[in-house]
Design an enzyme around this catalytic site. Structure first.
Site, PDB file in Angstrom:
ATOM      1  N   HIS A 222       6.676   2.112  10.052  1.00 44.05           N
ATOM      2  CA  HIS A 222       6.480   1.465   8.759  1.00 44.05           C
ATOM      3  C   HIS A 222       7.591   1.817   7.764  1.00 44.05           C
ATOM      4  O   HIS A 222       7.530   1.443   6.590  1.00 44.05           O
ATOM      5  CB  HIS A 222       5.107   1.897   8.206  1.00 44.05           C
ATOM      6  CG  HIS A 222       4.576   1.048   7.114  1.00 44.05           C
ATOM      7  ND1 HIS A 222       4.243   1.546   5.877  1.00 44.05           N
ATOM      8  CD2 HIS A 222       4.299  -0.278   7.050  1.00 44.05           C
ATOM      9  CE1 HIS A 222       3.787   0.579   5.104  1.00 44.05           C
ATOM     10  NE2 HIS A 222       3.808  -0.536   5.780  1.00 44.05           N
ATOM     11  N   LYS A 224      11.140   1.975   5.710  1.00 46.26           N
ATOM     12  CA  LYS A 224      12.126   1.024   5.186  1.00 46.26           C
ATOM     13  C   LYS A 224      13.283   1.839   4.613  1.00 46.26           C
ATOM     14  O   LYS A 224      13.180   2.397   3.517  1.00 46.26           O
ATOM     15  CB  LYS A 224      11.546   0.139   4.084  1.00 46.26           C
ATOM     16  CG  LYS A 224      10.402  -0.772   4.543  1.00 46.26           C
ATOM     17  CD  LYS A 224       9.087  -0.271   4.046  1.00 46.26           C
ATOM     18  CE  LYS A 224       7.961  -1.184   4.494  1.00 46.26           C
ATOM     19  NZ  LYS A 224       6.660  -0.519   4.442  1.00 46.26           N
ATOM     20  N   ASP A 229      27.444   3.893   4.731  1.00 46.21           N
ATOM     21  CA  ASP A 229      28.565   4.847   4.740  1.00 46.21           C
ATOM     22  C   ASP A 229      28.138   6.293   4.527  1.00 46.21           C
ATOM     23  O   ASP A 229      28.966   7.147   4.179  1.00 46.21           O
ATOM     24  CB  ASP A 229      29.621   4.460   3.691  1.00 46.21           C
ATOM     25  CG  ASP A 229      30.382   3.193   4.071  1.00 46.21           C
ATOM     26  OD1 ASP A 229      30.332   2.819   5.261  1.00 46.21           O
ATOM     27  OD2 ASP A 229      31.006   2.577   3.186  1.00 46.21           O
ATOM     28  N   HIS A 400       2.305  -3.945  -4.246  1.00 39.08           N
ATOM     29  CA  HIS A 400       2.571  -3.365  -2.927  1.00 39.08           C
ATOM     30  C   HIS A 400       3.216  -1.985  -3.052  1.00 39.08           C
ATOM     31  O   HIS A 400       3.521  -1.340  -2.049  1.00 39.08           O
ATOM     32  CB  HIS A 400       3.487  -4.314  -2.140  1.00 39.08           C
ATOM     33  CG  HIS A 400       3.644  -3.980  -0.698  1.00 39.08           C
ATOM     34  ND1 HIS A 400       4.820  -3.482  -0.164  1.00 39.08           N
ATOM     35  CD2 HIS A 400       2.780  -4.075   0.344  1.00 39.08           C
ATOM     36  CE1 HIS A 400       4.675  -3.302   1.138  1.00 39.08           C
ATOM     37  NE2 HIS A 400       3.446  -3.643   1.474  1.00 39.08           N
ATOM     38  N   LYS A 402       3.883   1.944  -3.518  1.00 39.44           N
ATOM     39  CA  LYS A 402       3.215   3.161  -3.064  1.00 39.44           C
ATOM     40  C   LYS A 402       3.788   4.315  -3.882  1.00 39.44           C
ATOM     41  O   LYS A 402       4.755   4.967  -3.477  1.00 39.44           O
ATOM     42  CB  LYS A 402       3.468   3.407  -1.576  1.00 39.44           C
ATOM     43  CG  LYS A 402       3.074   2.235  -0.653  1.00 39.44           C
ATOM     44  CD  LYS A 402       4.269   1.401  -0.321  1.00 39.44           C
ATOM     45  CE  LYS A 402       4.077   0.445   0.840  1.00 39.44           C
ATOM     46  NZ  LYS A 402       2.924  -0.397   0.840  1.00 39.44           N
ATOM     47  N   ASP A 407       1.642  14.122 -14.206  1.00 42.45           N
ATOM     48  CA  ASP A 407       2.007  14.847 -15.432  1.00 42.45           C
ATOM     49  C   ASP A 407       3.372  14.465 -15.991  1.00 42.45           C
ATOM     50  O   ASP A 407       3.956  15.214 -16.787  1.00 42.45           O
ATOM     51  CB  ASP A 407       1.971  16.365 -15.192  1.00 42.45           C
ATOM     52  CG  ASP A 407       0.551  16.896 -15.037  1.00 42.45           C
ATOM     53  OD1 ASP A 407      -0.394  16.161 -15.388  1.00 42.45           O
ATOM     54  OD2 ASP A 407       0.393  18.036 -14.556  1.00 42.45           O
TER      55      ASP A 407
END
EC number: 2.7.8.-
Length: 482
Positions: A222, A224, A229, A400, A402, A407
Site C-alpha cells: 500500500h 506510495k 536522484d 483520503h 492519513k 499538540d
C-alpha cells in the site's frame, strides 16, 4: 442417507476440523480468530476457500533482504543513535524534538527508523499540485527515478506521467516502477510496453502465480513513494489515477495529504524502495550503491523518521507510534482517516485521551469507499463519541488523508489508515514529523477541513435506521478481517 449426503457430511466435518486447526495454529489477534471462525462456521466449505485466499498468514520465509545496507552504514547509524539517546547524548537540533525522545527511541528500536534533522518539507493537500510538482522533479532528474504506488491507473494522469517516464528512460536514466498487483489489477501490462522498450523496468508486487487464484491476495503493498536522484522524495496518500485529481463523479474532490522531502530522510525512502524492489524482482536486483545515496547537506530544519510496517514485521511499528503519540497528548489530537477501524489497544488509547480532557477530533468521509468498511467506521465513531471525542464528517468530496497531529508539536503522515488492514495486512510507510512549523501546517490544514465538514452529534447518530444499525453491527463483528 445417499452417497451424496455422506460426502457432504464428511466435507463439513473436514471443513470444521481443518478450519479450526488452521486458524488456531496461526498466531493472530483474538478478535480476528473469532471473526474467521464465524465465516468458517456459517459459510462452510466456501468459507474455508475464502480463508485460504484471504486469511492465511504469510509464511516465515523472509520477504525482504536486509543484506547490503552495511555499505551505507544504516545498521551502524541506527545503533549509534539508539546508544546516544539511551545515554542522553544525542545532538538534537531543536529542543522541541528532544521532548519526544521516547517516541523517537521506540521507532528506532522497533524499525531502525533513523532520525534525520536537515529536511525541507513541502505539504500538498491537492492532487493537481502534488502531481505537477512530482512531474517537474522527474523532468529534472539526472540519474534515476524510483516509483512505488499501490494504484497506477492507465488513465489520463497515468498516461501523462508515463510519457515523461518513457522519455527519461530513453534518455538513459535508471527508471524503475513497482505497482501492487491487486491495487493496479485493471492496468494492463501493455500500458508499460513502450516504457520497457525504452529501458525502463517495472515489477508487480505479489502477483498471482496461478490464474484467478492468489494465496497472498490479502497482503498488499500500500506504499506510495517516489525518489528522484536520491535527494528528493515523495510520501503520502495519493495514488496515480484521475480520481485523485477529483475527476470521479462518485467521490468528487479528492482531499489527501502528501509530502515532498529534500533531505536525509530520502535515504530511508530509498532504502525502502530497494528492499521492495529486490523482493518483487528476481532479476535486475539493486545494490546499495553510492549513486542512490548521494552526499549532500539538506538546508531544512524538519526532523523526521520514515517508518515502515507490514505483515512480516515482528511489531506493528506504525500503530505503536500512533499509540505513543496519543498517550503523550496533553491538549489536542487531530486524526484523519478514510477508514477508522482501530483495534482494541488503539481505541482504548484514544478513549483514555478523550476522557482525560484532551480535545480529540476524528475526521472521516461522508460516503463509503467500501460499504462494509464504512459502516464499521461509523460504528467505531459512534462509540468514540461516548467519551467526549468529536467526530467530523468531511462534506467536500472524499477525505483520503492519513494524518495524526498531536499538540501542534508532532505529526504522522503516510499511507497507513487507522484500521486492522493497515496495521496487520498491508505493507505501509509513514513519516513521523517533529518540527513545529511543519506540524502547524498540518494542523492548519485539518482545521481548514473542519470548515468543510459537519459534526456527527449523538442526536444525529441516534437517528440511524434499523437497517443501518444492522449493517454496522455485522461490519463491526467482521471488522478484524475486512
Amino acid at each position: 442417507m445417499g452417497l451424496l449426503a455422506y460426502l457432504l457430511v464428511i466435507l463439513l466435518i473436514l471443513n470444521v476440523f481443518f478450519a479450526a486447526v488452521t486458524v488456531f495454529l496461526e498466531r493472530r489477534d483474538t478478535s480476528a480468530t473469532w471473526a474467521w471462525l464465524l465465516v468458517l462456521t456459517f459459510v462452510p466449505i466456501f468459507g474455508f476457500i475464502i480463508y485460504l485466499i484471504f486469511g492465511r498468514k504469510l509464511s516465515g520465509k523472509k520477504i525482504f533482504d536486509w543484506k547490503g545496507q552495511e555499505k551505507i552504514g544504516i545498521q551502524e547509524s541506527t545503533a549509534n543513535q539508539i546508544e546516544m539517546i539511551r545515554q542522553k547524548e544525542f545532538p538534537f537540533s531543536d529542543p522541541n524534538v528532544k521532548k519526544h525522545r521516547d517516541l523517537i527511541y521506540l521507532l528506532l528500536v522497533n524499525d531502525g527508523a533513523i532520525l534525520t534533522q536537515d529536511n525541507e518539507v513541502e505539504l500538498f493537500v491537492d492532487g493537481h499540485e502534488k502531481f505537477d510538482a512530482l512531474i517537474a522533479d522527474i523532468e529534472n532528474a539526472k540519474d534515476h527515478i524510483h516509483l512505488i504506488y499501490y494504484i497506477f491507473h492507465s488513465d489520463e494522469l497515468g498516461n501523462r506521467l508515463m510519457r515523461v517516464l518513457e522519455r527519461k528512460a530513453a534518455e538513459g536514466l535508471n527508471v524503475k516502477i513497482i505497482y501492487d498487483a491487486m491495487g493496479s489489477r485493471t492496468t494492463k501490462k501493455s500500458f508499460f510496453r513502450t516504457f520497457q522498450k525504452n529501458g525502463g523496468l517495472v515489477r508487480p508486487f505479489f502477483p498471482s502465480k496461478l490464474p484467478l487464484i492468489n494465496f497472498r491476495l490479502n497482503y498488499r503493498n500500500h506504499r506510495k513513494l517516489a525518489i528522484i536522484d536520491g535527494d528528493v522524495g515523495y510520501i503520502g496518500g495519493f495514488n496515480i489515477g484521475d480520481e485523485y485529481l477529483g475527476a470521479s463523479k462518485k467521490f468528487g474532490y479528492w482531499r489527501d495529504t502528501h509530502l515532498r522531502v529534500h533531505g536525509k530522510a530520502v535515504y530511508a525512502m530509498q532504502t525502502r524502495f530497494i528492499m521492495d524492489w529486490n523482493s518483487a524482482s528476481s532479476t535486475h536486483k539493486i545494490d546499495y550503491k553510492a549513486r542512490y545515496f548521494p552526499t549532500f547537506h539538506g538546508k531544512g530544519h524538519t526532523s523526521m523518521q520514515i517508518v515502515s510496517s507490514g505483515p512480516d514485521s515482528e511489531w506493528q511499528q506504525i500503530k505503536n507510534g500512533y499509540i505513543k503519540m496519543i498517550n503523550a497528548a496533553k491538549k489536542t489530537i487531530y486524526l484523519q482517516s478514510p477508514y477508522f477501524i482501530p483495534d482494541a489497544s488503539l481505541l482504548e488509547a484514544i478513549k483514555i485521551a478523550a476522557l482525560s480532557g484532551v480535545d480529540v477530533r476524528v475526521m472521516i468521509p461522508n460516503k463509503p469507499d467500501h460499504a462494509f468498511v464504512y459502516r464499521a467506521t461509523t460504528n467505531y465513531a459512534g462509540e468514540l463519541m461516548e467519551t467526549g471525542a468529536k467526530i467530523f464528517i468531511y462534506d467536500n468530496g472524499f477525505i483520503h488523508a492519513k494524518t495524526l497531529v498531536v499538540d501542534g508539536e508532532i505529526a504522522s503522515v503516510g499511507t497507513a489508515n487507522m484500521d486492522f488492514r493497515s496495521f496487520r495486512l498491508n505493507f505501509e510507510v509513514n513519516a513521523f514529523i517533529y518540527e513545529k512549523q511543519m506540524v502547524q501546517k498540518l494542523e492548519d490544514a485539518f482545521l481548514e477541513d473542519i470548515l468543510k465538514s459537519y459534526q456527527l452529534t449523538p442526536e444525529l447518530y441516534a437517528k440511524r435506521s434499523l437497517w443501518i444499525k444492522f449493517k454496522e453491527a455485522v461490519s463491526r463483528l467482521l471488522s478484524p478481517i475486512l
